[in-house]
Design an enzyme around this catalytic site. Structure first.
Site, short mmCIF file in Angstrom:
data_model
loop_
_atom_site.label_atom_id
_atom_site.label_comp_id
_atom_site.label_asym_id
_atom_site.label_seq_id
_atom_site.Cartn_x
_atom_site.Cartn_y
_atom_site.Cartn_z
N ARG A 92 19.15 -27.42 42.84
CA ARG A 92 20.16 -27.21 43.65
C ARG A 92 19.93 -25.63 44.14
O ARG A 92 19.39 -25.17 43.79
CB ARG A 92 21.88 -26.86 43.11
CG ARG A 92 21.44 -28.81 42.39
CD ARG A 92 23.47 -27.96 40.82
NE ARG A 92 22.61 -27.78 39.64
CZ ARG A 92 23.14 -27.52 38.92
NH1 ARG A 92 24.57 -28.38 39.02
NH2 ARG A 92 23.21 -26.89 37.90
N LYS A 102 23.27 -21.58 39.48
CA LYS A 102 23.20 -21.46 37.63
C LYS A 102 23.12 -19.64 37.55
O LYS A 102 23.36 -18.97 38.35
CB LYS A 102 22.50 -21.55 37.23
CG LYS A 102 21.99 -23.79 36.91
CD LYS A 102 22.50 -24.09 36.47
CE LYS A 102 22.70 -23.25 34.69
NZ LYS A 102 24.27 -24.52 33.80
N TYR A 157 28.13 -19.77 39.06
CA TYR A 157 27.89 -21.02 37.09
C TYR A 157 27.60 -19.62 36.27
O TYR A 157 26.46 -19.14 36.56
CB TYR A 157 27.94 -21.88 36.88
CG TYR A 157 28.39 -23.05 37.44
CD1 TYR A 157 29.57 -23.66 36.97
CD2 TYR A 157 27.54 -23.81 38.35
CE1 TYR A 157 30.25 -24.96 37.61
CE2 TYR A 157 28.41 -24.92 38.93
CZ TYR A 157 29.24 -25.96 38.47
OH TYR A 157 30.26 -26.93 39.24
N HIS A 191 28.97 -19.62 32.56
CA HIS A 191 29.22 -19.45 30.78
C HIS A 191 28.78 -18.48 30.29
O HIS A 191 27.52 -18.98 28.89
CB HIS A 191 28.16 -20.89 31.19
CG HIS A 191 28.73 -21.96 31.89
ND1 HIS A 191 29.10 -22.85 31.14
CD2 HIS A 191 27.86 -22.22 33.33
CE1 HIS A 191 29.24 -23.71 32.96
NE2 HIS A 191 28.56 -23.97 33.57
N GLU A 231 33.43 -22.13 36.89
CA GLU A 231 33.36 -22.53 35.88
C GLU A 231 35.30 -21.94 34.77
O GLU A 231 35.83 -22.72 34.33
CB GLU A 231 32.79 -23.00 34.34
CG GLU A 231 32.49 -22.14 33.56
CD GLU A 231 31.77 -20.78 33.71
OE1 GLU A 231 30.84 -19.89 33.62
OE2 GLU A 231 31.71 -21.02 35.59
N ASP A 290 25.96 -26.31 28.10
CA ASP A 290 26.28 -25.34 28.84
C ASP A 290 27.12 -24.48 28.15
O ASP A 290 27.30 -23.05 28.55
CB ASP A 290 27.28 -25.32 30.29
CG ASP A 290 25.73 -25.92 31.05
OD1 ASP A 290 24.67 -24.67 31.03
OD2 ASP A 290 26.24 -26.03 32.46
#
Length: 370
Positions: A15, A75, A94, A96, A118, A269
């Site tokens: 991505r 990510k 993101y 996480h 998130e 995740d």
């Protein structure tokens, strides 16, 4: 603002965090966009498409990190990327953090502004997580059906069966965005589907919208133990925003399951909702524990990169523009959704579930930026 888009370097992460349409809008708003050479190729986007919309292409990630005021990624930053971050730099991606203490400590030490996709929340929904939950949920049932095949260690059960045979049983833990999408695909394959949740109102909705080969069961330890006994596939989609996922299936519960059954832990995740889960990659996606196949790929949507890139950036663009247009502090103070997205700032953990997960001090962001 100078906005930088580095190429993703996590295993098989194809991505990219911005499309040409996104570049167009940032440039139209007066911002400068720097794209690392080849960043969009995994999603079928060429450097020329970015250049046409006003982006500048730089050769290396270091050039991006050195020049940009805001880094926009997909990510969480890998160790080499954390090293390149600068104090005060905005990292919009993101994160996480709850299951990842090394990353949390790294971002604290770098004193960056970590804004996590998130935990951006609107009316108790997570608009930047939902599109990827849709992809991961649909993928989960596809992967479960695939790895049920005997050559991959599975039970040899075809999801929908054929005339005169049983169809496979799929148990889905969690009836949220990922759960309902997993149920749709499993049901479409012809499996018998059980969706487990703790919210009766949500389950009434699921009963209305899902086909007749789906049923809902209240989620508790007793019911989970009963339902997984004859399950061919178990898909975990449980999410507590920002927090580490609870273990709904413990190691001792695996012995209740049929040998060759498949677990797909979409929650990986956030640490995973199965005690025996550990992150895997698209390159090496599964492993076996006590006869049970575990699929725990931590960036599932990266496999369907073009779909996922456009779905993700449809959701992230407006918030990214707001941060760039106003500056992150003004954006956070004026927009509660962005405020909730700030996980770390100036060496402080500003997301309570992350602080609790790592037993680190928590600081209310409002005390730091008023």
């Amino acid at each position: 603002m100078i906005v930088g888009v580095p190429k993703e370097i996590k295993n098989n992460e194809n991505r990219v965090s911005m499309t040409p349409a996104g570049v167009h809008q940032f440039v139209a708003a007066g911002h400068e966009v720097l794209i690392q050479k080849g960043a969009g190729l995994g999603s079928g986007i060429t450097d020329e498409e970015y250049i046409k919309e006003g982006a500048k292409i730089l050769d290396t990630a270091k050039e991006i990190f050195d020049s940009a005021e805001m880094i926009v990624k997909v990510k969480e930053p890998q160790a080499v990327e954390i090293e390149m971050l600068k104090e005060g730099q905005i990292l919009y991606t993101y994160l996480h953090l709850a299951p990842d203490k090394p990353q949390t400590i790294g971002l604290i030490e770098k004193k960056v502004v970590g804004i996590a996709y998130e935990t951006i929340e609107v009316n108790r929904k997570l608009p930047l997580l939902e599109p990827m939950s849709e992809v991961a949920g649909k993928m989960a049932s596809m992967m479960a059906a695939h790895f049920l095949a005997k050559p991959y260690g599975g039970r040899g059960m075809l999801a929908g069966g054929v005339a005169g045979t049983h169809s496979a049983k799929f148990v889905i833990l969690g009836g949220g965005t990922a759960g309902i999408n997993a149920a749709k695909i499993a049901a479409g394959l012809g499996a018998k589907v059980v969706v487990m949740d703790v919210n009766l109102e949500r389950m009434r909705y699921l009963e209305d919208v899902l086909p007749k080969n789906c049923e809902t069961i209240m989620s508790n330890r007793y019911n989970i133990m009963n339902e997984i006994k004859d399950a061919d596939a178990v898909i975990g989609t449980v999410l507590i925003p920002g927090a580490k996922a609870p273990h709904l299936i413990t190691r001792d519960m695996l012995k209740l399951m049929q040998p060759g059954a498949v677990i797909v832990d979409v929650s990986i995740d956030q640490g995973g909702c199965v005690e025996t889960s550990r992150p895997t990659t698209h390159q090496d996606p599964v492993y076996e524990v006590d006869g049970i196949i575990h699929y725990c790929v931590a960036n599932m949507p990266g496999a369907y990169a073009r779909t996922s890139t456009f779905a993700l950036t449809n959701a992230t663009l407006s918030y990214g523009l707001e941060i760039a247009n106003k500056g992150w502090k003004k954006a956070a103070l004026e927009n509660p959704a962005i405020f909730k997205g700030v996980n770390v700032y100036d060496g402080h953990v500003t997301c309570k579930p992350v602080a609790e997960a790592h037993e680190l001090p928590y600081t209310d962001l409002s005390l730091l930026i008023q």
